[in-house]
Design a protein around this motif. Structure first.
Motif, mmCIF file in Angstrom:
data_model
loop_
_atom_site.group_PDB
_atom_site.id
_atom_site.type_symbol
_atom_site.label_atom_id
_atom_site.label_comp_id
_atom_site.label_asym_id
_atom_site.label_seq_id
_atom_site.Cartn_x
_atom_site.Cartn_y
_atom_site.Cartn_z
ATOM 1 N N VAL A 114 25.642 -8.977 -2.009
ATOM 2 C CA VAL A 114 26.005 -9.036 -0.599
ATOM 3 C C VAL A 114 25.377 -10.292 0.022
ATOM 4 O O VAL A 114 24.197 -10.579 -0.199
ATOM 5 C CB VAL A 114 25.502 -7.787 0.156
ATOM 6 N N ASN A 115 26.189 -11.042 0.747
ATOM 7 C CA ASN A 115 25.670 -12.233 1.442
ATOM 8 C C ASN A 115 24.877 -11.765 2.652
ATOM 9 O O ASN A 115 25.440 -11.293 3.642
ATOM 10 C CB ASN A 115 26.820 -13.132 1.882
ATOM 11 N N PRO A 116 23.531 -11.848 2.599
ATOM 12 C CA PRO A 116 22.714 -11.246 3.662
ATOM 13 C C PRO A 116 22.786 -12.068 4.944
ATOM 14 O O PRO A 116 22.975 -13.282 4.916
ATOM 15 C CB PRO A 116 21.301 -11.280 3.067
ATOM 16 N N PRO A 117 22.594 -11.421 6.086
ATOM 17 C CA PRO A 117 22.514 -12.155 7.366
ATOM 18 C C PRO A 117 21.164 -12.851 7.490
ATOM 19 O O PRO A 117 20.263 -12.657 6.676
ATOM 20 C CB PRO A 117 22.684 -11.054 8.406
ATOM 21 N N ASP A 118 21.062 -13.647 8.531
ATOM 22 C CA ASP A 118 19.790 -14.352 8.738
ATOM 23 C C ASP A 118 18.660 -13.391 9.090
ATOM 24 O O ASP A 118 17.498 -13.672 8.806
ATOM 25 C CB ASP A 118 19.931 -15.388 9.859
ATOM 26 N N PHE A 119 18.992 -12.259 9.684
ATOM 27 C CA PHE A 119 17.976 -11.273 9.991
ATOM 28 C C PHE A 119 18.618 -9.894 9.980
ATOM 29 O O PHE A 119 19.723 -9.705 10.492
ATOM 30 C CB PHE A 119 17.350 -11.536 11.376
ATOM 31 N N TRP A 120 17.921 -8.937 9.384
ATOM 32 C CA TRP A 120 18.404 -7.565 9.396
ATOM 33 C C TRP A 120 17.209 -6.612 9.407
ATOM 34 O O TRP A 120 16.127 -6.947 8.972
ATOM 35 C CB TRP A 120 19.324 -7.285 8.220
ATOM 36 N N LEU A 121 17.428 -5.407 9.936
ATOM 37 C CA LEU A 121 16.343 -4.444 10.088
ATOM 38 C C LEU A 121 16.951 -3.050 10.108
ATOM 39 O O LEU A 121 17.982 -2.815 10.739
ATOM 40 C CB LEU A 121 15.563 -4.714 11.389
ATOM 41 N N ARG A 122 16.243 -2.126 9.406
ATOM 42 C CA ARG A 122 16.674 -0.721 9.422
ATOM 43 C C ARG A 122 15.417 0.155 9.414
ATOM 44 O O ARG A 122 14.541 -0.001 8.574
ATOM 45 C CB ARG A 122 17.543 -0.404 8.214
ATOM 46 N N SER A 123 15.343 1.061 10.383
ATOM 47 C CA SER A 123 14.213 1.971 10.475
ATOM 48 C C SER A 123 14.494 3.191 9.614
ATOM 49 O O SER A 123 15.556 3.819 9.735
ATOM 50 C CB SER A 123 13.990 2.383 11.935
ATOM 51 N N LEU A 124 13.517 3.520 8.750
ATOM 52 C CA LEU A 124 13.684 4.654 7.842
ATOM 53 C C LEU A 124 13.169 5.955 8.444
ATOM 54 O O LEU A 124 13.572 7.036 8.013
ATOM 55 C CB LEU A 124 12.942 4.368 6.525
ATOM 56 N N ALA A 125 12.261 5.850 9.418
ATOM 57 C CA ALA A 125 11.719 7.045 10.073
ATOM 58 C C ALA A 125 11.359 6.661 11.499
ATOM 59 O O ALA A 125 10.839 5.567 11.750
ATOM 60 C CB ALA A 125 10.491 7.572 9.322
ATOM 61 N N PRO A 126 11.635 7.528 12.459
ATOM 62 C CA PRO A 126 11.344 7.193 13.858
ATOM 63 C C PRO A 126 9.836 7.221 14.156
ATOM 64 O O PRO A 126 9.072 7.894 13.471
ATOM 65 C CB PRO A 126 12.088 8.277 14.639
ATOM 66 N N GLY A 127 9.455 6.513 15.213
ATOM 67 C CA GLY A 127 8.068 6.544 15.690
ATOM 68 C C GLY A 127 7.125 5.717 14.845
ATOM 69 O O GLY A 127 7.513 4.917 14.001
ATOM 70 N N LYS A 128 5.833 5.917 15.096
ATOM 71 C CA LYS A 128 4.764 5.227 14.376
ATOM 72 C C LYS A 128 3.983 6.275 13.604
ATOM 73 O O LYS A 128 3.886 7.437 14.036
ATOM 74 C CB LYS A 128 3.844 4.474 15.358
ATOM 75 N N PRO A 129 3.369 5.865 12.482
ATOM 76 C CA PRO A 129 3.345 4.515 11.903
ATOM 77 C C PRO A 129 4.714 4.076 11.406
ATOM 78 O O PRO A 129 5.581 4.913 11.124
ATOM 79 C CB PRO A 129 2.337 4.636 10.767
ATOM 80 N N LEU A 130 4.905 2.749 11.311
ATOM 81 C CA LEU A 130 6.210 2.189 11.008
ATOM 82 C C LEU A 130 6.620 2.498 9.572
ATOM 83 O O LEU A 130 5.828 2.386 8.633
ATOM 84 C CB LEU A 130 6.184 0.671 11.219
ATOM 85 N N THR A 131 7.874 2.893 9.437
ATOM 86 C CA THR A 131 8.505 3.045 8.121
ATOM 87 C C THR A 131 9.849 2.361 8.236
ATOM 88 O O THR A 131 10.776 2.874 8.903
ATOM 89 C CB THR A 131 8.667 4.526 7.759
ATOM 90 N N LEU A 132 9.986 1.180 7.603
ATOM 91 C CA LEU A 132 11.173 0.361 7.834
ATOM 92 C C LEU A 132 11.431 -0.544 6.652
ATOM 93 O O LEU A 132 10.605 -0.693 5.736
ATOM 94 C CB LEU A 132 10.978 -0.485 9.103
ATOM 95 N N VAL A 133 12.586 -1.151 6.696
ATOM 96 C CA VAL A 133 12.982 -2.158 5.723
ATOM 97 C C VAL A 133 13.798 -3.205 6.471
ATOM 98 O O VAL A 133 14.559 -2.889 7.390
ATOM 99 C CB VAL A 133 13.805 -1.540 4.572
ATOM 100 N N GLY A 134 13.589 -4.463 6.094
ATOM 101 C CA GLY A 134 14.302 -5.532 6.782
ATOM 102 C C GLY A 134 14.172 -6.829 6.023
ATOM 103 O O GLY A 134 13.467 -6.922 5.007
ATOM 104 N N GLY A 135 14.844 -7.839 6.513
ATOM 105 C CA GLY A 135 14.807 -9.127 5.834
ATOM 106 C C GLY A 135 15.133 -10.269 6.775
ATOM 107 O O GLY A 135 15.606 -10.068 7.908
#
Length: 437
Positions: A114-135
């Motif tokens: 997949v041709n990735p965008p310049d920035f992407w972000l996806r939250s895996l779980a709401p709230g803190k502490p942060l659980t996320l993935v992005g690029g």
């Protein structure tokens, strides 16, 4: 004025610094409420800052060779497994440059095809502490690289570092620059605005209520300070008016006293008795005393604006010529010795004549007969010496008769920014009348 009192610049500097710190505290509270409770914004900043740290280890050479070294700032998070943080770096062609995750975490990143965008972000779980993935995509050495990161619960509390980085970058640095500029500009403005006030303060130390030309210049002052300068000028004008009133009052009193004294002397002239002659002599001394009291009072109300150029040689010559007959009548001699051709000073001729006349008068009245009185003139100085023939010292150095003559000379010297000094010897005394420049 106490030297420990703070300057206006110091007061303003402290107040500006206080309110700047207060503004920084308020802004810190605003940033805290804006970022700390905004999970989406914190997640974006987390991805931006972590990918930027990882990108600093990429080295792209000219032959398209790519080398990567994990930066020390993130080595503890991505240099080993099971830390709660994973990362992957790929080139534009999908070539893997670095990764710290296994096949399980690959499923959370974007697929390689997949041709990735310049920035992407996806939250895996709401709230803190942060659980996320992005690029985020970066260009290094003309080549494009895609860096993906993920965290599971942020065990090392990177969120706090993200928050404080924002505080430093968006508050402390700009506020510090603003504080320096505002403080510097304010102090410079205050210094420039108070420059005429400082000049006026120096002029106030030299102001003379006896000089009608002496006053504060307030044309270039700020309006608030100009009001104070005008008030000071009015106060000195009032002092001058009071002194003029005193002069008029003194003249009136002297006139009222001299009139009955003259009438008494006229009546005594009709009495043919030795006691009448003694009373006339005492009356002459009293008239002279009143005249000197009047002269001394007038000196306190003298206007220094009447100063002009005076030649001490010419002035002393005229006084000696005027008093010579009277001196010879009292069995004394009078001599003028000019050590210079001309001695020009700034002064009032009438007052200087009175001073020389009083010194000669004292020398005549308080020395033995056949005393030689010598008036010597030099630059800025008139010296009156008496040299009596006997070694007996009968000259009164501090008073003449009723003690007013020398006081008048001292006051005249002070008006001319000078002094009267006396020295004595077995043959007589010397009075030096110094005239200031």
């Amino acid at each position: 004025m106490s030297l420990k009192s703070p300057t206006l610049g110091a007061i303003l500097a402290r107040r500006i610094a206080f309110f700047a710190v207060l503004a920084m505290v308020v802004q810190l509270a605003v940033i805290f409420s804006d970022y700390y409770w905004n999970v989406g914004e914190l997640s974006r900043l987390f991805v931006e800052q972590e990918t930027e740290r990882l990108a600093s280890g990429i080295t792209a050479e000219e032959n398209d060779t790519v080398r990567y070294r994990l930066p020390e700032s993130v080595e503890g998070r991505y240099g080993q497994a099971q830390t709660g943080y994973v990362a992957r770096i790929r080139g534009a062609d999908g070539q893997l440059v670095f990764q710290s995750c296994d096949a399980a975490c690959e499923s959370r990143f974007l697929p390689p095809d997949v041709n990735p965008p310049d920035f992407w972000l996806r939250s895996l779980a709401p709230g803190k502490p942060l659980t996320l993935v992005g690029g985020r995509a970066f260009t290094v050495g003309g080549q494009r690289f895609v860096i993906d990161v993920a965290t599971m619960g942020d065990p090392q509390d990177v969120t706090s570092d993200v928050f404080w980085n924002e505080v430093i970058a968006h508050m402390i640095v700009p506020m510090s620059i603003l504080l320096v500029l505002v403080l510097g500009a304010t102090l410079l403005s205050v210094r420039q605005a108070l420059k005429p006030v400082r000049i006026a303060a120096e002029a106030a130390e030299r102001i003379d209520p006896m000089d009608s030309r002496s006053h504060l210049q307030f044309q270039d002052m700020p309006r608030e300070v100009a009001h104070l300068a005008e008030a000071v000028n009015r106060a000195f004008e009032r002092v001058g008016e009071l002194m003029k009133s005193q002069k008029i009052l003194t003249s009136g009193i002297a006139h009222e006293v001299r009139t009955p004294l003259a009438a008494i002397k006229l009546e005594l002239g009709h009495i043919d008795h030795p006691r009448a002659r003694k009373a006339e002599a005492d009356l002459d001394d009293l008239v002279r005393f009143v005249s000197q009291i009047t002269a001394l009072a007038r000196l306190d109300t003298f206007d220094h604006g009447m100063f002009e150029e005076v030649d001490l040689v010419e002035l002393s010559s005229s006084v000696v010529e005027q008093l010579a007959p009277w001196v010879y009548e009292n069995d004394h001699s009078l001599e003028l010795s000019a050590q210079v051709d001309a001695a020009i000073v700034q002064g009032v001729p009438a007052l200087l004549r009175d001073a020389v006349r009083n010194l000669i008068d004292n020398a005549v009245r308080h020395t033995p007969i056949r005393t030689a009185i010598i008036v010597r003139v030099a630059n800025g100085r008139i010296r009156v010496e008496d040299q009596h023939p006997a070694a007996v010292n009968t000259f009164a150095t501090q008073s003449d008769g009723l003690g007013i003559g020398l006081k008048i000379v001292e006051r005249i010297a002070a008006i001319h920014r000078g002094s009267l000094r006396c020295s004595g010897s077995q043959r007589g005394h010397t009075f030096d009348l110094e005239i200031g420049s």
